[in-house]
Design a protein around this motif. Structure first.
Motif, PDB file in Angstrom:
ATOM      1  N   HIS A 189     -10.140  -3.842  -5.746  1.00  0.00           N
ATOM      2  CA  HIS A 189     -10.951  -3.872  -4.266  1.00  0.00           C
ATOM      3  C   HIS A 189     -11.056  -2.115  -4.855  1.00  0.00           C
ATOM      4  CE1 HIS A 189      -8.434  -7.374  -3.035  1.00  0.00           C
ATOM      5  NE2 HIS A 189      -7.641  -6.917  -3.849  1.00  0.00           N
ATOM      6  N   THR A 190     -12.117  -2.148  -3.613  1.00  0.00           N
ATOM      7  CA  THR A 190     -12.958  -1.081  -3.835  1.00  0.00           C
ATOM      8  C   THR A 190     -12.770  -0.364  -2.082  1.00  0.00           C
ATOM      9  OG1 THR A 190     -15.025  -1.544  -3.289  1.00  0.00           O
ATOM     10  CG2 THR A 190     -13.859  -1.743  -6.153  1.00  0.00           C
ATOM     11  N   GLY A 191     -13.237   1.315  -2.443  1.00  0.00           N
ATOM     12  CA  GLY A 191     -13.728   1.830  -0.586  1.00  0.00           C
ATOM     13  C   GLY A 191     -12.577   1.273   0.271  1.00  0.00           C
ATOM     14  N   GLN A 192     -13.296   1.041   1.350  1.00  0.00           N
ATOM     15  CA  GLN A 192     -11.889   0.885   2.042  1.00  0.00           C
ATOM     16  C   GLN A 192     -10.492   0.196   2.147  1.00  0.00           C
ATOM     17  OE1 GLN A 192     -12.085   2.912   5.445  1.00  0.00           O
ATOM     18  NE2 GLN A 192     -13.814   3.745   4.292  1.00  0.00           N
ATOM     19  N   GLN A 193     -11.130  -1.160   0.743  1.00  0.00           N
ATOM     20  CA  GLN A 193      -9.878  -2.064   0.999  1.00  0.00           C
ATOM     21  C   GLN A 193      -8.857  -0.983   0.493  1.00  0.00           C
ATOM     22  OE1 GLN A 193     -12.208  -4.257  -2.419  1.00  0.00           O
ATOM     23  NE2 GLN A 193     -12.354  -6.075  -0.294  1.00  0.00           N
ATOM     24  N   GLN A 238      -1.050  -2.189   5.607  1.00  0.00           N
ATOM     25  CA  GLN A 238      -2.200  -2.207   5.828  1.00  0.00           C
ATOM     26  C   GLN A 238      -3.013  -3.424   5.258  1.00  0.00           C
ATOM     27  OE1 GLN A 238      -3.148   1.585   7.855  1.00  0.00           O
ATOM     28  NE2 GLN A 238      -2.378   1.121  10.225  1.00  0.00           N
ATOM     29  N   LYS A 239      -3.436  -1.977   3.799  1.00  0.00           N
ATOM     30  CA  LYS A 239      -3.960  -2.624   2.693  1.00  0.00           C
ATOM     31  C   LYS A 239      -3.514  -3.765   2.107  1.00  0.00           C
ATOM     32  CE  LYS A 239      -6.488   0.858   3.100  1.00  0.00           C
ATOM     33  NZ  LYS A 239      -7.860   1.102   4.407  1.00  0.00           N
ATOM     34  N   THR A 270       1.127   1.408  -3.036  1.00  0.00           N
ATOM     35  CA  THR A 270      -0.440   2.767  -2.999  1.00  0.00           C
ATOM     36  C   THR A 270      -0.121   3.240  -3.469  1.00  0.00           C
ATOM     37  OG1 THR A 270      -1.143   4.176  -1.368  1.00  0.00           O
ATOM     38  CG2 THR A 270       0.732   4.242  -1.657  1.00  0.00           C
ATOM     39  N   SER A 310      -9.648  12.759  -5.793  1.00  0.00           N
ATOM     40  CA  SER A 310      -9.244  11.150  -6.039  1.00  0.00           C
ATOM     41  C   SER A 310      -8.450  11.081  -7.410  1.00  0.00           C
ATOM     42  CB  SER A 310     -10.444  10.398  -6.344  1.00  0.00           C
ATOM     43  OG  SER A 310     -10.764  10.669  -4.340  1.00  0.00           O
TER      44      SER A 310
END
Length: 324
Positions: A206-210, A229-230, A235, A242
């Motif tokens: 999973h990448t980015g907004q995921q 949400q994810k 998390t 980052s």
């Protein structure tokens, strides 16, 4: 009109007959077999397998086995070869011709054409005195005393011997070339082995907004909202660059609830796990799976050499990809 028959005994006789034919093939694996392997190993083009009827079916399978084990090969129907498909064969190729009699007209017709091209010819026949055997650079003897068929007519033992000899060629070449499981997987990308040996973490992470990512100061309650949400059951905690600082998972949440901490005021930094397992994007998904199983976890954060977060891989992603 049906006849009384012991089907099991008939099957046993057939199997024994074909087994005996294979046993008698073993003493014939000699210098000619080695010569045939050397010709195929030195081939700059492809191994072109030809055969008519049942021999053609066996030839088709041999070509497929060769191709999947590191020796480029394909099958050409002899009848079609006489009507244009000879153009598929070049001087750089090697022709492997199957014919129990060695005198199959469609194959014999190809001999002068192959000689003119200068294409090496390996024959697999049950008759060393046949036209095909005599014209070949190497003849592999597939003679059988009798077919498993009680009428001695239907190709049975003879085709089995040819198939076994074809497998022997393929495996000998595989070993000579140092063919690896990774090479095999490349030829079988749709199979389970291919997925295990070719699929990388980057292909399914999973990448980015995921990605579920929060900062050190994020209150526990807000972190739980991000986790929900994810939908990854965890998390990551990162700094402004980052850089991965830690993780917080569903398992950590259960431990936090036992401590009766205030969800509104407790920062995630106070309850996160800092010594977390990570993987890199180029790692095989199968390796990531092993890490998960060894440490009894379901998620791994994907980081680069600078420990910056690039993604997250979940156990369900690996299962869905068919790696398990």
């Amino acid at each position: 009109m049906s006849h009384d028959i012991d089907f099991a005994q008939s099957a046993i006789r057939t199997i024994k007959s074909e087994r005996d034919a294979i046993d008698k093939l073993i003493p014939r694996i000699d210098g000619t077999f080695t010569q045939a392997c050397q010709i195929m190993l030195n081939c700059k083009g492809r191994v072109v397998v030809v055969g008519m009827g049942k021999s053609g079916h066996i030839g088709n399978k041999i070509a497929a086995t060769l191709a999947s084990t590191g020796t480029p090969a394909f099958f050409v129907h002899p009848g079609e070869a006489s009507h244009g498909d000879m153009g598929m064969i070049t001087a750089d190729d090697v022709v492997l011709a199957l014919s129990n009699s060695g005198n199959t007209a469609e194959l014999v017709m190809l001999i002068p054409l192959l000689k003119r091209l200068g294409t090496p010819l390996i024959s697999m026949t049950g008759n060393e005195n046949s036209a095909l055997a005599q014209a070949a650079d190497v003849n592999l003897d597939t003679y059988v005393e009798k077919e498993a068929c009680p009428l001695d007519l239907a190709p049975t033992s003879s085709t089995t011997v040819s198939l076994v000899l074809g497998d022997a060629l393929a495996i000998a070449l595989l070993e000579a070339k140092g063919f690896t499981p990774e090479d095999f997987a490349f030829s079988h990308p749709g199979g389970s082995l291919g997925r295990k040996l070719l699929l990388k973490v980057t292909d399914i992470m999973h990448t980015g907004q995921q990605l579920p990512i929060v900062s050190l100061s994020t209150p526990l309650k807000e972190a739980l909202i991000v986790i929900s949400q994810k939908g990854l059951g965890m998390t990551a905690i990162a700094d402004s660059q980052s850089q991965l600082l830690g993780v917080f998972t569903d398992g950590d949440l259960r431990r936090v609830l036992d401590q009766e901490l205030n969800l509104h005021t407790t920062p995630i930094s106070q309850v996160m796990t800092t010594q977390c397992k990570t993987v890199n994007a180029d790692m095989l998904a199968a390796e990531a799976l092993n890490i998960m199983e060894d440490h009894k976890i379901t998620n791994l954060v994907v980081v680069n050499q600078q420990n910056k977060i690039e993604g997250v891989i979940h156990l369900h992603d690996i299962i869905k990809a068919g790696v398990v």
